[in-house]
Design an enzyme around this catalytic site. Structure first.
Site, PDB file in Angstrom:
ATOM      1  N   HIS A  29       0.844  -1.202   0.000  1.00  0.00           N
ATOM      2  CA  HIS A  29       0.000   0.000   0.000  1.00  0.00           C
ATOM      3  C   HIS A  29       0.876   1.248   0.000  1.00  0.00           C
ATOM      4  CE1 HIS A  29       0.925  -0.512   4.231  1.00  0.00           C
ATOM      5  NE2 HIS A  29       0.353   0.638   4.556  1.00  0.00           N
ATOM      6  N   ASP A  63       6.035   4.423   4.797  1.00  0.00           N
ATOM      7  CA  ASP A  63       6.886   3.402   5.417  1.00  0.00           C
ATOM      8  C   ASP A  63       6.866   2.082   4.646  1.00  0.00           C
ATOM      9  OD1 ASP A  63       4.220   3.331   6.314  1.00  0.00           O
ATOM     10  OD2 ASP A  63       4.729   2.235   8.131  1.00  0.00           O
ATOM     11  N   HIS A  66      -7.385  -1.662   5.616  1.00  0.00           N
ATOM     12  CA  HIS A  66      -6.516  -0.662   6.226  1.00  0.00           C
ATOM     13  C   HIS A  66      -7.125   0.709   5.923  1.00  0.00           C
ATOM     14  CE1 HIS A  66      -2.962   0.823   8.094  1.00  0.00           C
ATOM     15  NE2 HIS A  66      -2.334   1.192   7.004  1.00  0.00           N
ATOM     16  N   ASP A  79      -0.532  -3.866   6.003  1.00  0.00           N
ATOM     17  CA  ASP A  79      -1.149  -3.590   7.289  1.00  0.00           C
ATOM     18  C   ASP A  79      -2.640  -3.924   7.194  1.00  0.00           C
ATOM     19  OD1 ASP A  79       1.286  -2.210   6.951  1.00  0.00           O
ATOM     20  OD2 ASP A  79       0.627  -0.456   8.008  1.00  0.00           O
TER      21      ASP A  79
END
Lengths: 304, 304
Positions: B63, B67, B143, B213
């Site tokens: 995504h 980070d 997410h 995530d």
């Protein structure tokens, strides 16, 4: 006494490696923390050097090669995650805004603090930042792409009050501020005390010149003349002088020649090509022409 | 025997810090080196782990949070500086091409090797890569932004030749390839030897599921069922379960619950919030529900 402090975060060319970092520095001058260039990993280096992120309010980017600005989107997002609300000023070549804003937008990381870009296009030296204590001038460099170095310069300070002299003349404290600004004093009896009897010269203002990346270029000399410290790139050594010229870089000897002609006080070498294993040789080469040579190293700090 | 090897380059959430890195992993599977996510500093981690850059031909980005992809422009430029000419495939959410191409273009770092983007938009699991030995499926995650995990799956191998059986029946070598593919053999006398008398089952194909995530999401269970290893994010611990839900993340216990329900063989935890000083606690929490829990750590490798 005012001191300039330079933190080297990264001083190697081309790509980050296991134990060397691309260009980034922090200059402390008159209460400012100026970040100069921002290669990938700069935010990690800032943490390792324990430099407080919130004190950085101005970022100066010399040119748009990855090893000088690819750390910017990450650093600006981290500022956001840390809850920053103070404005951030970014100075760099035209195009920097598009690149950074696109990364932040696509990365859902648009800032909640004011992010102000100052895009540079001038081919002559210009003042890009100024407040009551400091000026920042661009230093047009000669590289494969549009590149500026930066001259960070203290402004002339107030004159130093000669406290014995003012007490002698029994001058009221309310005049001190004007005296420091260079004004004469008229006593009640009409006598004029010239300022030079009441003050001494202020400390000479200090300056730091950052020049990375550039081929040998004497036109920068009048701009950087007498700087307290000059960081001049030395990507190569003399045996690679031709390669230096081809790629828009300098040798250590060329850096020393500029330092010598510009009569700077200290020369700091950096932006070493990763082809060399031993950077000590850069110092030796430069010392053939100039006495006060220092080697930048990641994590090192200089005070001048 | 075929082995999967997973190199953890970074497994912390949010921002790179002095000694922790944002998400990036390399999976070795059937001769491929797949790079999964690419936070800032990934190229440095690749060098530290001595992973050969040229062997990476496919990059999967879950995504578009910094980070997980801010290391991409730097890595792709480094490939160019290293003289790469082999094509590079990048799989990631729509938008990734615009961001990366803009950074490379503005940074004068456009590649001289073919750079092929596969932008993902599907909301259902789909196959995004396939060759004769491996398949890669997306795992739609939940997410704050469009996110996919990835299931890396060996294909069913050939059946294992029972060499004694084929010698017994005096079968010519030229039939072996067909037998391994599951075909029966017709002897010269017309007799049919069924394949199951000549072969044994192949080793069960292995699989690795990467899920970072995501908030707790049982819809992924049928996709990741029986995986040899599941990397499931555990940004938080149970006391922060509410925060996990709000931010689209999971707790270690929730990761364990998914691992248990999906009957995977091993659970690897990661994407730890940097608020916790001791990651051992993540393992302890997850072990309340699932036995085979491992902790990802930067620089660690897992074989399964």
């Amino acid at each position: 006494m005012s001191e300039l402090k330079l933190h080297i975060l990264g001083c190697y060319s081309a790509t980050p490696r296991a134990f060397t970092n691309p260009t980034a520095q922090v200059l402390e001058i008159k209460g400012h923390l100026f970040l100069i260039d921002c290669g990938e990993g700069t935010q990690v280096q800032l943490r390792k050097q324990k430099i407080k992120f919130s004190r950085i309010k101005h970022i100066f980017i010399s040119h748009l090669h990855g090893d000088h600005f690819f750390g910017l989107p990450g650093l600006l997002s981290t500022f956001r995650l840390l809850g920053r609300d103070a404005p951030m000023h970014v100075y760099g070549p035209k195009g920097i805004k598009e690149a950074v804003v696109t990364m932040l937008r696509v990365g859902h990381a648009w800032t909640n603090y004011p992010l102000i870009f100052h895009e540079l296009t001038a081919m002559e030296s210009e003042i890009i930042f100024e407040d009551e204590k400091v000026e920042v001038h661009t230093i047009p460099l000669t590289h494969r792409v549009y590149t500026n170095g930066f001259l960070f310069k203290e402004k002339e300070g107030d004159r130093k009050l000669d406290i014995n002299a003012v007490l002698n003349y029994n001058i009221d404290k309310c005049y001190y501020q004007n005296i420091k600004k260079g004004k004469d004093v008229v006593l009640e009896n009409g006598e004029i005390i010239p300022n030079n009897l009441l003050t001494n010269d202020p400390l000479p203002p200090k300056s730091y010149a950052f020049c990375s990346d550039t081929s040998y270029n004497e036109t920068i000399i009048p701009i950087i003349e007498n700087a307290n410290a000059l960081y001049h790139e030395s990507t190569f050594l003399e045996p690679h002088e031709k390669l230096a010229k081809q790629t828009g870089h300098s040798t250590a000897l060329q850096a020393a020649s500029i330092a010598s002609k510009a009569k700077v006080k200290n020369l700091i070498l950096g932006h070493y090509s990763t082809r060399y294993n031993n950077i000590q040789v850069f110092k030796e080469e430069a010392e053939q022409l100039f006495k006060h040579v220092e080697l930048a190293e990641d994590g090192k700090a200089f005070t001048f």
